[in-house]
Design a protein around this motif. Structure first.
Motif, PDB file in Angstrom:
ATOM      1  N   GLY A   1       0.779  -1.225   0.000  1.00 16.05           N
ATOM      2  CA  GLY A   1       0.000   0.000   0.000  1.00 16.05           C
ATOM      3  C   GLY A   1       0.812   1.277   0.000  1.00 16.05           C
ATOM      4  O   GLY A   1       0.263   2.369   0.205  1.00 16.05           O
ATOM      5  N   THR A   2       2.116   1.204  -0.240  1.00 16.17           N
ATOM      6  CA  THR A   2       2.990   2.371  -0.225  1.00 16.17           C
ATOM      7  C   THR A   2       3.137   2.944  -1.632  1.00 16.17           C
ATOM      8  O   THR A   2       2.451   2.541  -2.568  1.00 16.17           O
ATOM      9  N   GLY A   3       4.071   3.861  -1.790  1.00 17.82           N
ATOM     10  CA  GLY A   3       4.415   4.389  -3.104  1.00 17.82           C
ATOM     11  C   GLY A   3       5.470   3.572  -3.804  1.00 17.82           C
ATOM     12  O   GLY A   3       5.925   3.956  -4.888  1.00 17.82           O
ATOM     13  N   GLN A   4       5.864   2.433  -3.216  1.00 19.69           N
ATOM     14  CA  GLN A   4       6.859   1.578  -3.849  1.00 19.69           C
ATOM     15  C   GLN A   4       6.179   0.599  -4.807  1.00 19.69           C
ATOM     16  O   GLN A   4       5.132   0.025  -4.495  1.00 19.69           O
TER      17      GLN A   4
ATOM     18  N   SER B   1      18.583   1.643 -15.589  1.00 19.89           N
ATOM     19  CA  SER B   1      17.487   1.063 -14.807  1.00 19.89           C
ATOM     20  C   SER B   1      16.394   2.093 -14.581  1.00 19.89           C
ATOM     21  O   SER B   1      16.607   3.298 -14.728  1.00 19.89           O
ATOM     22  N   VAL B   2      15.240   1.606 -14.182  1.00 23.53           N
ATOM     23  CA  VAL B   2      14.128   2.456 -13.751  1.00 23.53           C
ATOM     24  C   VAL B   2      13.960   2.300 -12.251  1.00 23.53           C
ATOM     25  O   VAL B   2      13.967   1.177 -11.732  1.00 23.53           O
ATOM     26  N   VAL B   3      13.817   3.434 -11.552  1.00 26.38           N
ATOM     27  CA  VAL B   3      13.643   3.405 -10.104  1.00 26.38           C
ATOM     28  C   VAL B   3      12.353   4.123  -9.730  1.00 26.38           C
ATOM     29  O   VAL B   3      11.814   4.914 -10.506  1.00 26.38           O
ATOM     30  N   CYS B   4      11.867   3.817  -8.536  1.00 27.07           N
ATOM     31  CA  CYS B   4      10.759   4.579  -7.961  1.00 27.07           C
ATOM     32  C   CYS B   4      11.209   5.139  -6.618  1.00 27.07           C
ATOM     33  O   CYS B   4      12.036   4.537  -5.919  1.00 27.07           O
ATOM     34  N   ALA B   5      10.691   6.307  -6.292  1.00 30.41           N
ATOM     35  CA  ALA B   5      10.968   6.939  -4.999  1.00 30.41           C
ATOM     36  C   ALA B   5       9.646   7.291  -4.345  1.00 30.41           C
ATOM     37  O   ALA B   5       8.671   7.637  -5.024  1.00 30.41           O
ATOM     38  N   TRP B   6       9.607   7.212  -3.006  1.00 28.83           N
ATOM     39  CA  TRP B   6       8.364   7.481  -2.279  1.00 28.83           C
ATOM     40  C   TRP B   6       8.698   7.982  -0.883  1.00 28.83           C
ATOM     41  O   TRP B   6       9.816   7.800  -0.385  1.00 28.83           O
ATOM     42  N   HIS B   7       7.711   8.636  -0.270  1.00 24.83           N
ATOM     43  CA  HIS B   7       7.880   9.119   1.093  1.00 24.83           C
ATOM     44  C   HIS B   7       7.583   7.983   2.066  1.00 24.83           C
ATOM     45  O   HIS B   7       6.534   7.334   1.985  1.00 24.83           O
ATOM     46  N   LYS B   8       8.516   7.747   2.970  1.00 18.50           N
ATOM     47  CA  LYS B   8       8.370   6.613   3.890  1.00 18.50           C
ATOM     48  C   LYS B   8       7.213   6.787   4.853  1.00 18.50           C
ATOM     49  O   LYS B   8       6.715   5.799   5.415  1.00 18.50           O
ATOM     50  N   GLY B   9       6.752   8.018   5.039  1.00 17.30           N
ATOM     51  CA  GLY B   9       5.609   8.256   5.915  1.00 17.30           C
ATOM     52  C   GLY B   9       4.280   8.268   5.193  1.00 17.30           C
ATOM     53  O   GLY B   9       3.239   8.555   5.812  1.00 17.30           O
ATOM     54  N   GLY B  10       4.295   7.978   3.896  1.00 15.56           N
ATOM     55  CA  GLY B  10       3.049   7.900   3.147  1.00 15.56           C
ATOM     56  C   GLY B  10       2.556   9.227   2.606  1.00 15.56           C
ATOM     57  O   GLY B  10       1.471   9.293   2.026  1.00 15.56           O
ATOM     58  N   ARG B  11       3.328  10.304   2.769  1.00 11.27           N
ATOM     59  CA  ARG B  11       2.907  11.610   2.262  1.00 11.27           C
ATOM     60  C   ARG B  11       3.011  11.663   0.750  1.00 11.27           C
ATOM     61  O   ARG B  11       3.708  10.862   0.128  1.00 11.27           O
ATOM     62  N   ASP B  12       2.310  12.629   0.148  1.00 10.47           N
ATOM     63  CA  ASP B  12       2.489  12.881  -1.274  1.00 10.47           C
ATOM     64  C   ASP B  12       3.941  13.260  -1.529  1.00 10.47           C
ATOM     65  O   ASP B  12       4.554  13.994  -0.742  1.00 10.47           O
ATOM     66  N   VAL B  13       4.490  12.785  -2.631  1.00 14.86           N
ATOM     67  CA  VAL B  13       5.873  13.110  -2.930  1.00 14.86           C
ATOM     68  C   VAL B  13       5.994  14.609  -3.211  1.00 14.86           C
ATOM     69  O   VAL B  13       5.130  15.226  -3.832  1.00 14.86           O
ATOM     70  N   GLY B  14       7.059  15.183  -2.716  1.00 10.63           N
ATOM     71  CA  GLY B  14       7.321  16.598  -2.906  1.00 10.63           C
ATOM     72  C   GLY B  14       6.797  17.484  -1.799  1.00 10.63           C
ATOM     73  O   GLY B  14       7.302  18.586  -1.595  1.00 10.63           O
TER      74      GLY B  14
END
Length: 674
Positions: A213-216, A660-673
């Motif tokens: 359920g994360t941004g990963q 490669s292709v990577v994804c980044a996400w906020h570990k606290g579940g916030r919107d990125v940025g």
């Protein structure tokens, strides 16, 4: 600089290798285009040459703007951003608040505090079920055709449900020196290496699943994976639009001129409202040899000699002395349906033939489709296509015909400042903005040419020559062109142009030479993508903030990060502009990066750095997911200046570099940025 960023020596505005790219990037990406004279030999005037004529038309232009609500207020009335710059104006949406990633030269992905990242898919990872595992030392063309291709540029993502989605990735080009031990040139290369390189071009569709359920997101590696697909230089394509079947596209292998094998050097792209990908064939000229010594081939930079990759050694169609029309079958926007792995990709000739960075679409006020495109060459042009038919939500069959009939336009821009105030140094004119007006000049419809001496098909095959003939404005390598989903304004990344001399500077391209690049903002009449007139502003003139020639939309430059060579653009749901770069190592002496900048409200121009990529890699993609929980980024050509024997990068796994292709996400579940 914010957050104690280290000071760096300012670099002079002089020419360099590929405008900041490494020598190997210049060689393998575009065939050393910047080391040759710019192919645009037209006598289209620079703005300074026509200033007196503009003065005589100034009153008429202002009178015309009255009808649009601008009048003597000029661009401020056309642009909410201009009106919102006062210090007491509230910002319309959350501005990025992450802690800046500082400039560095580390061989890794760096993201802000509180964020994490994950490598989703690498060069050589199996894509098709049953594909062999990657074997770096014993790679074959047959294996590569089933595996993830080489350099990864544009990224598109389509949600299947909340936890599953399809990732599309362009594979732009290959660097054989870091793929094969002992590689020296195409003339002496093992033919199997050439076959591997050919199969490593094209694109991939891979199925992903969300992690907890994360941004990963991660690659699905088990099961049938019915959507997974590889597009290679052997994939059959169908040609559509008015040039399909024309004698310029006919070959011995395809006497009807409607079927082409493969796509070449696909750079950026876009996603359509009907669920397809538009991918742009860019530096396609470099794959051929033996071109006829004529204006039409020279305008696209085709080599007349026998050097370079030498694909002709394993596939004769790349020898233009034998198959001259094969060259006319590349350089288009291609449309691919990632949801249907059995569908035939399409080359849309109605969108013209040039070095397409990509294409991004917007819906007009009356429901038609507009596609914006840049021709990535020094002194080349901005284009727009507007369909005849209207978009019909839910009618996939109908919408797949939208890009075959309509009008193709090229841009002409004029500034509103005295010519003597645009001197090539980047100094703002007395009105405080680089700004002006412009028009979209019709080149042709699907039924009628608007260029004397050109048929419709000739306009679409020799688009550069047609645009030369109507006096389009010479721009500083127009790359990604993106409409904002929030405001409808259109943004163009102008990467750089070392060949522009000070006397050739004009208001839309205000520095000469332009080593660091800039971003253009277009405000179309009535905020309608069907409009043929527009206002424009340059909100970002890139480089070191301490450099007097830079401009960050009027924002305090002591509070912004440095940026150079803007390349790909994206937006988040708040309308903030995300900018990836291609050339910071050669201009700012730091790794390329992904930046973000508000383009509306009080914080317009506050550029921040979200991520940096590994050594000698370019920050491609980028894409912000619709729910704004994920940033997709595609670092391509890490370690570009190395060899297999002496690598300069070993990202991401050690030993040798793998795009490669990577994804980044906020570990606290916030919107990125935010």
């Amino acid at each position: 600089m914010p957050e104690s960023a280290p000071r760096r020596r300012l670099l002079p505005l002089i020419g360099g290798v590929g405008g900041g790219r490494s020598a190997k990037t210049c060689l393998y990406r575009c065939g050393n285009a910047c080391f040759h004279p710019a192919p645009n030999k037209s006598d289209n005037p620079y703005f300074g040459d026509i200033f007196q004529g503009v003065l005589s038309r100034r009153t008429a232009l202002k009178g015309a703007l009255v009808g649009t609500g601008a009048g003597s207020l000029g661009l401020a009335a056309l642009s909410p951003a201009a009106a919102d710059r006062g210090p007491n104006r509230p910002h319309p949406s959350p501005r990025p608040t992450f802690k800046n990633v500082l400039p560095n030269n580390r061989d890794e992905i760096t993201v802000p505090e509180g964020y994490d990242h994950h490598v989703i898919v690498r060069w050589g990872d199996p894509v098709l079920p049953g594909a062999p595992e990657f074997d770096f030392e014993n790679q074959t063309g047959e294996a590569q055709a089933q595996q993830f291709g080489y350099n990864c540029d544009y990224v598109g993502f389509f949600t299947l449900d909340g936890d599953h989605g399809l990732l599309w990735v362009n594979h732009e080009y290959t660097n054989e020196e870091i793929m094969f031990a002992g590689y020296t040139d195409g003339e002496t290369a093992d033919p199997e290496w050439i076959k591997v390189a050919m199969a490593a071009h094209g694109g991939s569709v891979v199925e992903l699943e969300r992690v907890d359920g994360t941004g990963q997101w991660k690659l699905i590696t088990e099961g049938e994976r019915p959507f997974n697909r590889r597009i290679t230089n052997e994939t059959p394509f169908r040609v559509t639009g008015p040039a399909a079947g024309h004698e310029l596209l006919r070959t011995d292998a395809d006497p009807e001129g409607v079927n082409v094998l493969g796509m070449l050097n696909n750079c950026a792209g876009g996603m359509t409202p009907w669920g397809t990908v538009l991918s742009g064939e860019e530096n396609f000229n470099q794959y051929f040899v033996g071109a006829p010594d004529t204006e039409s081939y020279a305008r696209y930079g085709f080599p007349t000699d026998y050097s370079g990759r030498r694909w002709d050694r394993v596939d004769e169609r790349f020898d233009l002395a034998k198959h001259p029309n094969e060259a006319h079958r590349f350089g288009y926007i291609v449309e691919i349906d990632p949801h249907d792995p059995d569908s035939t990709p399409v080359k849309r000739t109605m969108l013209g033939r040039f070095k397409h960075e990509g294409a991004n679409v917007n819906i007009t006020e009356d429901g038609r489709v507009a596609a914006y495109m840049g021709d990535d060459e020094r002194f080349d042009y901005l284009y727009k296509f507007v369909s005849d038919k209207k978009y019909v939500e839910g009618s996939h069959k109908h919408n797949m015909t939208l890009l075959d009939s309509g009008t193709l336009y090229v841009a002409r821009l004029e500034g509103n400042s005295p010519a003597e105030e645009i001197d090539g140094t980047g100094t703002l004119p007395s009105d405080g903005e680089f700004d002006g007006t412009g028009e979209w000049i019709a080149l042709c419809t699907d039924a009628e040419s608007h260029v004397d001496g050109f048929s419709v098909a000739e306009v679409l095959v020799h688009t550069r020559l047609a645009a030369d003939a109507v006096g389009a404005t010479k721009m500083d390598r127009p790359e990604d062109v993106e409409p904002s989903p929030v405001t409808g304004k259109v943004y163009c990344a102008l990467t750089n142009n070392d060949a522009r001399e000070p006397g050739q500077a004009d208001e839309p391209n205000p520095r000469g030479p332009n080593k660091f690049g800039h971003v253009l903002e277009i405000i179309e009449d009535g905020a309608d993508s069907a409009a043929t007139t527009f206002g424009w502003i340059v909100p970002l003139v890139c480089g070191e903030p301490e450099d007097d020639s830079t401009y960050y939309a009027g924002f305090d430059k002591s509070k912004v990060m440095a940026i150079s060579a803007p390349d790909n653009l994206a937006f988040d749901k708040q309308g903030n502009l995300w900018i990836s770069t291609d050339g910071q190592p050669g201009t700012l002496q730091t790794n390329d990066a992904l930046h973000v900048m508000p383009v509306e409200g009080r914080f317009r121009g506050e550029l921040r750095t979200f991520a940096t990529v590994p050594v000698e890699a370019e920050a491609c993609g980028p894409l912000i997911s619709e729910d704004q929980k994920t940033v997709f980024l595609a670092p391509q050509h890490p370690g570009e200046n190395g060899t297999v024997e002496e690598p300069t990068s070993v990202w991401p796994d050690g030993g040798f570099p793998r795009p490669s292709v990577v994804c980044a996400w906020h570990k606290g579940g916030r919107d990125v940025g935010n």
